[in-house]
Every structure is written in structure tokens, then in C-alpha cells.
Design a protein around this motif. Structure first.
Motif, short mmCIF file in Angstrom:
data_model
loop_
_atom_site.label_atom_id
_atom_site.label_comp_id
_atom_site.label_asym_id
_atom_site.label_seq_id
_atom_site.Cartn_x
_atom_site.Cartn_y
_atom_site.Cartn_z
N PRO A 64 77.74 59.23 14.32
CA PRO A 64 78.00 60.53 13.25
C PRO A 64 78.36 60.18 11.90
O PRO A 64 78.11 60.52 10.99
N CYS A 65 78.78 58.82 11.82
CA CYS A 65 79.06 58.20 10.42
C CYS A 65 77.73 58.26 9.54
O CYS A 65 77.54 58.42 8.44
N ALA A 66 76.80 57.75 10.38
CA ALA A 66 75.50 57.44 9.59
C ALA A 66 75.06 59.01 9.20
O ALA A 66 74.49 58.96 8.07
N LEU A 67 75.06 60.02 10.03
CA LEU A 67 74.70 61.42 9.67
C LEU A 67 75.54 61.78 8.53
O LEU A 67 74.90 62.30 7.34
N ALA A 68 76.84 61.67 8.51
CA ALA A 68 77.86 62.02 7.35
C ALA A 68 77.47 61.57 5.91
O ALA A 68 77.36 61.99 5.06
N THR A 76 76.38 63.16 2.73
CA THR A 76 77.07 62.86 1.37
C THR A 76 76.21 62.25 0.35
O THR A 76 76.31 62.57 -0.88
N TYR A 77 75.32 61.66 0.60
CA TYR A 77 74.20 61.00 -0.25
C TYR A 77 73.41 62.27 -0.73
O TYR A 77 73.33 62.59 -2.17
N TRP A 78 73.17 63.24 -0.11
CA TRP A 78 72.41 64.42 -0.70
C TRP A 78 73.38 65.18 -1.39
O TRP A 78 72.95 66.09 -2.19
N LEU A 79 74.69 65.04 -1.11
CA LEU A 79 75.72 66.25 -1.80
C LEU A 79 75.86 65.31 -3.27
O LEU A 79 76.40 65.71 -4.08
N GLY A 80 75.26 64.32 -3.43
CA GLY A 80 75.50 63.78 -4.87
C GLY A 80 76.10 62.48 -5.03
O GLY A 80 76.45 62.22 -6.11
N GLY A 81 76.60 62.31 -3.90
CA GLY A 81 77.83 60.95 -3.84
C GLY A 81 78.97 61.55 -4.66
O GLY A 81 79.74 60.67 -5.16
N LEU A 82 79.22 62.92 -4.51
CA LEU A 82 80.45 63.14 -5.23
C LEU A 82 81.66 62.88 -4.14
O LEU A 82 81.98 63.70 -3.32
N ALA A 83 82.36 61.93 -4.23
CA ALA A 83 83.55 61.68 -3.44
C ALA A 83 84.52 61.26 -4.31
O ALA A 83 84.38 61.34 -5.59
N VAL A 84 85.64 61.45 -3.90
CA VAL A 84 86.83 61.36 -4.58
C VAL A 84 86.93 60.14 -5.35
O VAL A 84 86.84 58.86 -4.71
N GLY A 85 87.09 60.07 -6.68
CA GLY A 85 87.16 58.87 -7.32
C GLY A 85 85.82 58.19 -7.66
O GLY A 85 85.84 57.11 -7.98
N SER A 86 84.84 58.67 -7.17
CA SER A 86 83.19 58.03 -7.37
C SER A 86 83.12 57.81 -8.87
O SER A 86 82.08 57.00 -8.88
N GLY A 103 70.04 67.63 3.28
CA GLY A 103 70.97 66.90 4.43
C GLY A 103 71.34 67.62 5.22
O GLY A 103 71.53 67.31 6.41
N TYR A 104 71.51 68.96 5.28
CA TYR A 104 72.19 69.99 6.36
C TYR A 104 70.88 69.96 7.15
O TYR A 104 71.27 69.83 8.57
N GLY A 105 69.64 69.99 6.94
CA GLY A 105 68.61 69.83 7.67
C GLY A 105 68.33 68.60 8.49
O GLY A 105 68.38 68.62 9.81
N ALA A 106 68.72 67.42 7.83
CA ALA A 106 68.74 66.47 8.52
C ALA A 106 70.08 66.05 9.72
O ALA A 106 69.68 65.63 10.71
N LEU A 107 71.23 66.71 9.33
CA LEU A 107 72.29 66.86 10.09
C LEU A 107 71.94 67.47 11.12
O LEU A 107 72.03 67.00 12.36
N ASN A 108 71.41 68.61 11.17
CA ASN A 108 71.14 69.57 12.20
C ASN A 108 70.17 68.88 13.13
O ASN A 108 70.16 68.81 14.44
#
Length: 148
Positions: free
Chosen positions: A14-18, A22-32, A104-109
Motif C-alpha cells: 500500500p505504501c507504493a500505491l500511496a 503523492t507523486y500525482w498530487l504534485g509532491g506537496l508534502a509537509v516541508g517539501s 493517481g486516484y484511478g491508479a489507486l483504485n
């Protein structure tokens, strides 16, 4: 079948899916990104303050649906840092991915569907081979070989 095995290899956890979403969300992570850590801390604090009441939960819900940075915060932080239940955060994450990263949502599903198939692949394959093995046919083939 090749696609199934390729996706099985690609999305083993599941981490690979997440990570893919996350990549498709534009890499917007805290402090990224430099200089936005303060903004992310403010957003996180605002979400934590708002979710203390049902009206606040609705405000937070509206915020992540209309603002990519709020969605990224909800996506990247664990539920306890947002002061919300894990179930609520998971629902918000799914909706965030659907709204802001449809690919990314499609890939997750697709990954979740394939994970269900892959889970049973080894057992079904083994059962098929056991069911189709016939000792009489094997003996007949061995007896018909030249040189016996």
C-alpha cells in the motif's frame, strides 16, 4: 496476465500505491518545498482547530476540496496530527486524490482491484494444477515415449 503481474510487481505494498498518488498530487508534502513550512504549519493548526466541532469538520472538508495545499496537508499527515479519526482522514484522502489527482486516484483504485486478484493468484494457480493433474495421462505419455 502480463499486466496483472507487472502491476503486482509495481504495487507490492500500500505504501507504493500511496507514493504514486503523492507523486500525482504534485509532491506537496509537509516541508517539501523551501519557504512553505510556515504555511503548512498554519494550515495544519487551522485544520486541527476547526475539526473540534461538526461545523468545523464541514469547514475543513470544504477547504481541502477547494485548496490543493490543504488537500496535500491532509494527504501527507497522520490522523493524530490533524486531531481527526483515522476513518475520517482516510475518507478525506480518497476524496482529495479524486479531486486533485484523478490519474493517481484511478491508479489507486486499479491497484486495489488488482491486489484483490493477486491475493488469490497463487492459490488458484496451485489448485488448477492439482485439479488438472491426471496420473493415468502421465503414465500414458511416459509409456508412449520413444526409447522406453
Amino acid at each position: 496476465m502480463a499486466r496483472l503481474l507487472a502491476l503486482r510487481t509495481c504495487f507490492r505494498t500500500p505504501c507504493a500505491l500511496a507514493a504514486t498518488v503523492t507523486y500525482w498530487l504534485g509532491g506537496l508534502a509537509v516541508g517539501s518545498r523551501d519557504g512553505v513550512g510556515y504555511l503548512y504549519r498554519e494550515i495544519r493548526g487551522r485544520v486541527r482547530d476547526q475539526v473540534k466541532t461538526p461545523e468545523g469538520i464541514q469547514k475543513a472538508s470544504d477547504a481541502y476540496k477547494s485548496n490543493l495545499q490543504v488537500a496535500a496537508i491532509i494527504w501527507s499527515l497522520p490522523h493524530f496530527l490533524l486531531n481527526i479519526s483515522e476513518k475520517l482522514r482516510d475518507g478525506m484522502r480518497a476524496k482529495s486524490a479524486e479531486l486533485w489527482a484523478p490519474k493517481g486516484y484511478g491508479a489507486l483504485n486499479e491497484g486495489n482491484e488488482i491486489a484483490g486478484l493477486v491475493r488469490n493468484y497463487d492459490k488458484v494457480s496451485s489448485d488448477f494444477h492439482l485439479a488438472t493433474y491426471n496420473a493415468e495421462v502421465v503414465a500414458e505419455v511416459n509409456a508412449s515415449r520413444v526409447g522406453n
